[in-house]
Write an enzyme that holds these catalytic residues in place. Sequence first.
Site, PDB file in Angstrom:
ATOM      1  N   ASP A   7       0.646  -0.927  -0.063  1.00 19.68           N
ATOM      2  CA  ASP A   7       0.076  -0.011  -0.043  1.00 19.68           C
ATOM      3  C   ASP A   7       0.881   1.205   0.002  1.00 19.68           C
ATOM      4  O   ASP A   7       1.331   1.592   0.977  1.00 19.68           O
ATOM      5  CB  ASP A   7      -0.887   0.103   1.230  1.00 19.68           C
ATOM      6  N   GLU A  67      -1.299  -1.602  -4.933  1.00 17.68           N
ATOM      7  CA  GLU A  67      -2.567  -0.717  -5.111  1.00 17.68           C
ATOM      8  C   GLU A  67      -2.402   0.209  -6.006  1.00 17.68           C
ATOM      9  O   GLU A  67      -1.145   0.899  -6.246  1.00 17.68           O
ATOM     10  CB  GLU A  67      -2.982   0.031  -3.572  1.00 17.68           C
ATOM     11  N   ASP A 140      -2.738   1.294   6.965  1.00 17.64           N
ATOM     12  CA  ASP A 140      -1.891   0.884   5.917  1.00 17.64           C
ATOM     13  C   ASP A 140      -1.427  -0.575   5.804  1.00 17.64           C
ATOM     14  O   ASP A 140      -1.119  -1.279   4.917  1.00 17.64           O
ATOM     15  CB  ASP A 140      -0.583   1.722   6.163  1.00 17.64           C
TER      16      ASP A 140
END
Length: 192
Positions: A7, A67, A140
């Site tokens: 992420d 992501e 996160d």
Amino acid sequence: MIVLGVDPGSLKTGYGVVQHHNGSFSVLAAGVIRLQAAWSHPERIGIICRELEQVIAEFQPERVALETAFLSHNVQAALKLGQVRGAVIGLVVRYALPIYEYAPREVKSAITGKGAATKEQVAFMVSRMLSLHTVPKPHDVTDALGIALCDILRGESRQSGVPPRTNSRRKSGTGGSWEQFVRQSPNVVVRS
């Protein structure tokens, strides 16, 4: 199979290493790379790459899930995030690992069945799927673990020929990867 989920962020980058074996999931490593805003952006990117390189060297994932960038009204923030993503992609390519990218909505859909799920709902389901006693903090970390889980679920779909579920408004029971996961992982799915 071992997947590294990332992420990316210019101040916090979450990572999660998930192993999938015989229908069950386990966390091999998870954490967040915290960076100081006072550090230069190139310095922060260098730290992110060094930290992720150590994770790759230690756990030797078979692939990496990242992501995708979100739309932002702040052009500078979007550019910085794009630079972080580019550096991570460059690192992964250097290790000759396949990389798959997932939109936040696709990750949410794969994990919760709803593309508009909240971060709390995703975190709850990630902790359930991974049999964790507590929800990892900060978001996160759970986001990175969710990205890795999404990749594993989508990978099963790619291998079985089931098309990935990209539209959260599809009717349930149409054979998307979430339904496939439920059928294949009865020991992981929590039924009420």
